[in-house]
Design a protein around this motif. Structure first.
Motif, short mmCIF file in Angstrom:
data_model
loop_
_atom_site.label_atom_id
_atom_site.label_comp_id
_atom_site.label_asym_id
_atom_site.label_seq_id
_atom_site.Cartn_x
_atom_site.Cartn_y
_atom_site.Cartn_z
N HIS A 103 -17.20 3.78 -4.05
CA HIS A 103 -16.35 2.65 -2.32
C HIS A 103 -15.59 1.92 -3.06
CE1 HIS A 103 -20.26 3.42 0.01
NE2 HIS A 103 -21.19 4.00 -0.69
N GLU A 104 -15.45 1.39 -4.00
CA GLU A 104 -15.20 0.12 -4.35
C GLU A 104 -13.43 0.98 -5.45
OE1 GLU A 104 -19.25 -1.49 -5.87
OE2 GLU A 104 -17.49 0.61 -5.64
N ALA A 105 -13.86 1.82 -5.29
CA ALA A 105 -12.71 2.91 -5.78
C ALA A 105 -11.35 2.60 -4.68
CB ALA A 105 -13.18 3.63 -7.20
N LEU A 106 -11.96 3.42 -3.79
CA LEU A 106 -11.19 4.35 -2.54
C LEU A 106 -10.72 2.39 -2.15
CD1 LEU A 106 -10.77 6.60 -0.26
CD2 LEU A 106 -12.74 6.01 0.27
N ALA A 107 -11.83 1.77 -1.94
CA ALA A 107 -11.28 1.14 -1.23
C ALA A 107 -9.65 0.38 -2.02
CB ALA A 107 -11.52 -0.56 -0.92
N PHE A 108 -10.37 -0.27 -3.29
CA PHE A 108 -9.03 -0.89 -4.14
C PHE A 108 -7.39 0.49 -3.75
CE2 PHE A 108 -6.71 0.30 -7.96
CZ PHE A 108 -6.60 -0.80 -8.13
N ALA A 109 -7.54 1.80 -3.92
CA ALA A 109 -6.93 2.77 -3.82
C ALA A 109 -5.90 2.58 -2.65
CB ALA A 109 -7.28 3.81 -4.17
N LEU A 110 -6.59 2.40 -1.13
CA LEU A 110 -6.12 2.44 -0.24
C LEU A 110 -5.28 1.34 -0.39
CD1 LEU A 110 -8.65 3.29 2.25
CD2 LEU A 110 -6.88 5.33 1.25
N VAL A 111 -5.67 -0.27 0.22
CA VAL A 111 -5.06 -0.73 -0.20
C VAL A 111 -3.81 -0.76 -1.53
CG1 VAL A 111 -5.62 -3.40 -0.35
CG2 VAL A 111 -6.88 -2.88 1.21
N ALA A 112 -4.48 -0.89 -2.39
CA ALA A 112 -3.11 -1.49 -3.37
C ALA A 112 -1.54 -0.37 -3.16
CB ALA A 112 -3.80 -0.80 -4.81
N LEU A 113 -1.98 1.10 -2.98
CA LEU A 113 -0.96 1.62 -2.72
C LEU A 113 -0.10 1.42 -0.87
CD1 LEU A 113 -2.92 5.64 -3.33
CD2 LEU A 113 -1.02 4.53 -5.04
N ALA A 114 -0.80 0.86 -0.55
CA ALA A 114 -0.38 1.12 0.82
C ALA A 114 0.00 -0.20 0.65
CB ALA A 114 -1.42 0.62 1.62
N ALA A 115 0.06 -1.94 -0.21
CA ALA A 115 1.00 -3.13 -0.40
C ALA A 115 1.95 -2.59 -1.02
CB ALA A 115 -0.14 -3.61 -1.23
N ALA A 116 1.77 -1.45 -2.44
CA ALA A 116 3.27 -1.05 -3.00
C ALA A 116 4.12 -0.51 -2.07
CB ALA A 116 2.52 -0.14 -4.06
N ARG A 117 3.80 0.20 -1.19
CA ARG A 117 4.42 1.20 -0.92
C ARG A 117 4.95 0.00 0.63
NH1 ARG A 117 7.60 3.24 1.98
NH2 ARG A 117 7.71 5.04 3.35
N TYR A 118 5.14 -1.17 0.25
CA TYR A 118 5.66 -1.87 2.02
C TYR A 118 6.29 -2.83 0.81
CZ TYR A 118 3.87 0.59 5.91
OH TYR A 118 2.62 0.85 6.65
N GLY A 119 6.17 -2.11 -0.39
CA GLY A 119 7.03 -3.43 -1.43
C GLY A 119 6.45 -5.02 -1.63
N LEU A 120 5.30 -5.09 -1.85
CA LEU A 120 4.97 -6.03 -2.43
C LEU A 120 4.81 -6.93 -3.76
CD1 LEU A 120 2.07 -6.43 0.24
CD2 LEU A 120 4.40 -7.34 0.46
#
Length: 307
Positions: free
Chosen positions: A5-22
């Motif tokens: 659960h934790e790994a999936l939520a981490f991945a979704l948010v971290a990848l999205a944030a990196a994708r949008y240049g944060l």
């Protein structure tokens, strides 16, 4: 699902944030917060140990059945609700602000939530909801102080963690009450992808491993580190676990303990360097250990199908 659960939520948010240049640090901080919030729904398992008090036998299977039986009394209801999740995410974000009005609204919202659950599910449900709210609040305060996240970031990461969590539980045990407190249920029973109950267990195990690998990939992707630099050849030792198909009885979701505990133990090969006799870096141990468990799971599945 335990860590998935934790790994999936981490991945979704971290990848999205990196994708949008944060930026890397910001993306990882947001991912960590989402992963922590994804763990909150399982606080309802705090009631499960009380089931052990009803056991009058030293039999491990009897204790396990009592533990999980007690967990179903309140597990996967209010804490796993997609209806409650947005409301809870707003409470967590507001409660961690420095604004008194925000904290007051959060307090009123939490009291309202506990009150509704008390009416619908009784004192046990209300007690679990109090624990749920306190845990989410503690994580929100930690994320604000240590990860420097504001209210909007807290609300977003909390929502992702709380909403994604229930879907990881679909293949194990009783389906979550996705629409609590509404009277409708999305799933009347757990989906059964296979006729063979052992293959159902292996499917749930594969889902957990997939979520863990997604989390590992996301961390290394955002950090700019190649996973292969963390992976050591001793992970191949997991192939020997195929012999377990000859030793342990075919596991099912109802009797999974011999398989789960033994296959996870295979991950110990990632902890110690066999030549230097020392502890490897944590990241190396995690990746190598996870790889060895994955190899072991695949080897067992192939052996089971061929026998």
């Amino acid at each position: 699902m335990f860590i998935g659960h934790e790994a999936l939520a981490f991945a979704l948010v971290a990848l999205a944030a990196a994708r949008y240049g944060l930026g890397r640090e910001r993306a990882l901080a947001l991912g960590v917060a989402a992963g922590l919030f994804a763990a909150v729904p399982d606080v309802d398992m705090a009631y499960a140990p009380l089931g052990l008090m009803t056991v009058h036998s030293a039999n491990a299977l009897a204790a396990a059945n009592a533990f999980w039986g007690a967990s179903t009394e309140i597990h996967r209801a209010v804490t796993h609700s997609l209806v409650v999740a947005p409301f809870a995410a707003a409470i967590f974000a507001l409660a961690a602000t420095r604004d008194r009005r925000g904290r007051a609204l959060a307090g009123l919202g939490a009291l309202a939530l506990v009150g509704v659950v008390a009416v619908l599910s009784g004192p046990l449900g209300a007690a679990v909801t109090v624990l749920y709210a306190l845990t989410g609040l503690a994580i929100a305060v930690f994320a604000r102080r240590r990860l420097d996240l504001g209210p909007r970031a807290l609300a977003a990461t909390a929502l992702v963690g709380l909403v994604t969590h229930p879907f990881g539980d679909l293949l194990t045990g009783t389906p979550p009450d996705f629409l609590y407190p509404l009277p409708w249920r999305l799933f009347a029973a757990r989906p059964r992808p296979f006729v063979d109950p052992t293959l159902d267990l292996l499917a749930a195990f594969a889902l957990e491993l997939a979520c863990l690998w997604i989390g590992v990939y996301a961390y290394h992707r955002v950090s700019g580190i190649a996973i292969r630099e963390r992976l050591h050849g001793r992970a191949a030792a997991g192939v020997a676990y195929a012999l377990a198909a000859l030793v342990i009885a075919p596991p099912t979701l109802d009797v999974s303990y011999p398989f789960v505990f033994s296959v996870v133990a295979v991950g110990a090969v990632g902890i110690v360097e066999p030549v230097e006799r020392r502890l490897p870096p944590l990241a190396d141990a995690v990746v190598t250990g996870l790889a060895s468990v994955t190899v072991a799971g695949v080897a067992y599945a192939l052996a089971y199908l061929l026998l």
